[in-house]
Design a protein around this motif. Structure first.
Motif, mmCIF file in Angstrom:
data_model
loop_
_atom_site.group_PDB
_atom_site.id
_atom_site.type_symbol
_atom_site.label_atom_id
_atom_site.label_comp_id
_atom_site.label_asym_id
_atom_site.label_seq_id
_atom_site.Cartn_x
_atom_site.Cartn_y
_atom_site.Cartn_z
ATOM 1 N N GLN A 1 -1.296 -17.399 -13.724
ATOM 2 C CA GLN A 1 -0.170 -16.969 -13.587
ATOM 3 C C GLN A 1 0.784 -17.441 -14.829
ATOM 4 O OE1 GLN A 1 1.089 -18.886 -10.007
ATOM 5 N NE2 GLN A 1 -1.217 -18.927 -9.254
ATOM 6 N N VAL A 2 1.726 -16.654 -15.044
ATOM 7 C CA VAL A 2 2.370 -17.569 -16.064
ATOM 8 C C VAL A 2 3.624 -17.068 -15.841
ATOM 9 C CG1 VAL A 2 3.575 -16.124 -18.739
ATOM 10 C CG2 VAL A 2 1.139 -16.225 -18.373
ATOM 11 N N ASP A 3 4.179 -18.853 -16.073
ATOM 12 C CA ASP A 3 6.315 -18.585 -14.946
ATOM 13 C C ASP A 3 7.059 -17.770 -16.277
ATOM 14 O OD1 ASP A 3 8.925 -19.814 -15.864
ATOM 15 O OD2 ASP A 3 7.819 -21.414 -14.121
ATOM 16 N N PRO A 4 7.248 -17.187 -14.878
ATOM 17 C CA PRO A 4 8.352 -15.617 -15.844
ATOM 18 C C PRO A 4 10.086 -15.873 -16.296
ATOM 19 C CG PRO A 4 8.545 -16.604 -12.673
ATOM 20 C CD PRO A 4 7.468 -17.144 -13.459
ATOM 21 N N TYR A 5 9.803 -17.090 -16.208
ATOM 22 C CA TYR A 5 11.348 -17.453 -17.331
ATOM 23 C C TYR A 5 10.720 -18.967 -18.632
ATOM 24 C CZ TYR A 5 14.625 -16.957 -14.083
ATOM 25 O OH TYR A 5 15.625 -15.471 -13.251
ATOM 26 N N PHE A 6 9.639 -18.882 -18.662
ATOM 27 C CA PHE A 6 9.173 -18.981 -19.788
ATOM 28 C C PHE A 6 9.384 -18.660 -21.220
ATOM 29 C CE2 PHE A 6 5.874 -20.167 -23.299
ATOM 30 C CZ PHE A 6 5.935 -21.522 -23.157
ATOM 31 N N GLN A 7 9.176 -17.215 -21.799
ATOM 32 C CA GLN A 7 9.501 -17.212 -22.786
ATOM 33 C C GLN A 7 11.046 -17.469 -23.174
ATOM 34 O OE1 GLN A 7 7.326 -16.508 -25.556
ATOM 35 N NE2 GLN A 7 5.593 -16.310 -23.826
ATOM 36 N N ARG A 8 12.255 -16.992 -22.382
ATOM 37 C CA ARG A 8 13.086 -17.390 -22.106
ATOM 38 C C ARG A 8 13.674 -18.765 -22.822
ATOM 39 N NH1 ARG A 8 18.076 -18.256 -19.766
ATOM 40 N NH2 ARG A 8 19.532 -17.614 -21.156
ATOM 41 N N ASN A 9 13.091 -19.559 -21.931
ATOM 42 C CA ASN A 9 13.609 -20.813 -22.085
ATOM 43 C C ASN A 9 12.628 -21.620 -23.389
ATOM 44 O OD1 ASN A 9 14.869 -21.251 -19.336
ATOM 45 N ND2 ASN A 9 13.116 -21.626 -18.079
ATOM 46 N N TRP A 10 11.459 -21.057 -23.553
ATOM 47 C CA TRP A 10 11.216 -21.238 -25.053
ATOM 48 C C TRP A 10 11.261 -20.782 -25.922
ATOM 49 C CZ3 TRP A 10 7.483 -24.993 -25.342
ATOM 50 C CH2 TRP A 10 6.765 -25.618 -26.512
ATOM 51 N N ARG A 11 12.210 -20.095 -26.078
ATOM 52 C CA ARG A 11 12.787 -19.085 -26.957
ATOM 53 C C ARG A 11 14.458 -19.867 -27.115
ATOM 54 N NH1 ARG A 11 13.311 -14.929 -25.611
ATOM 55 N NH2 ARG A 11 15.027 -13.906 -24.428
#
Length: 257
Positions: A97-107
């Protein structure tokens, strides 16, 4: 009548009576303190929670649960000297499972000037090494980030020993691959029951809610998640709120070099 007055005087002058009054005063003081009237634990209206006053560096942690976040508004929010300086962002869970908002938040969070760290929700039934590999496939840890975090809060039906073995494998692999010692996040009760005296070389982030003080020696922990009900500008759902055990210089010293 005279007998009644004499009896009353005897009661008032009795050491037992004054002991009773003193005990009542002490009990009242404890009740007031326990119920959050401690002067070092005050309500901040804009955040809508009580926040321990003895800490100068504050932050949040988020996942898909918070939805789409306006990080500029998060960064701009401030009451007195309390503001969001750091954020821990959920990246992964288990081995799939990858959090669906991770990449956006991380950026977007670093763009707003917020110091960030990524966390993995650990599943003790799964291989710790496999989970570590999965986490590092998703998260690119760079200079200026907070150390990676492993979130352990359930045994998932395995023994505490098995959990610790898998957790140790995760921690060892991540440190070997990144050169950074990860942080362990857990609740106070879970820590006391399953981790106290174990894996002590790793920094701790402890959850212990709605209290003026964390019931753990200050030398043992780095972050304290003291509320799960903060309201933050730019976020449409309540958020966990955290205090760092130190000043901004100490926080800077923790960052990936």
């Amino acid at each position: 009548m005279k007998i009644a007055l004499a009896g009353l005087l005897l009661i008032l002058l009795s050491p037992l009576y004054y002991g009773y009054v003193l005990n009542g005063f002490v009990a009242t003081w404890r009740w007031v303190k326990d119920w959050g009237q401690d002067p070092n634990y005050r309500t901040y209206k804009s955040f809508n929670i009580k926040i321990p006053k003895k800490y100068t560096v504050h932050g949040i942690d988020v996942s898909y649960y918070q939805g789409k976040i306006n990080w500029q508004k998060v960064k701009a929010m401030k009451e007195d000297e309390v503001k969001v300086s750091f954020a821990f962002i959920k990246a992964t869970e288990g081995i799939l499972q990858v959090d669906p908002y991770f990449q956006r938040n991380w950026r977007e969070a670093p763009k707003a000037g917020i110091i960030c760290g990524a966390y993995h929700f650990f599943r003790p039934k799964k291989s710790g090494k496999a989970q570590a590999k999965f986490f590092l496939q998703v998260v690119n840890i760079e200079k200026g980030d907070l150390p990676p975090v492993v979130d352990i809060e359930t045994l998932d039906g395995v023994s505490p020993l098995r959990m610790r073995l898998e957790l140790s494998d995760f921690l060892t692999y991540v440190e070997m691959k990144t050169g950074v010692r990860p942080i362990i996040y857990t609740g106070l009760k879970f820590y006391e029951d399953n981790l106290e005296g174990k894996l002590d070389e790793y920094p701790l982030w402890i959850a212990h809610y709605y209290q003026p003080k964390l019931r753990l020696d200050k030398s043992r922990w780095k972050f304290w998640q003291h509320s799960d009900k903060a309201k933050i500008n730019g976020i449409g759902h309540v958020v966990d709120f955290n205090a760092f055990n130190g000043d901004s210089t100490l926080l800077a010293n923790m960052l990936v070099k």
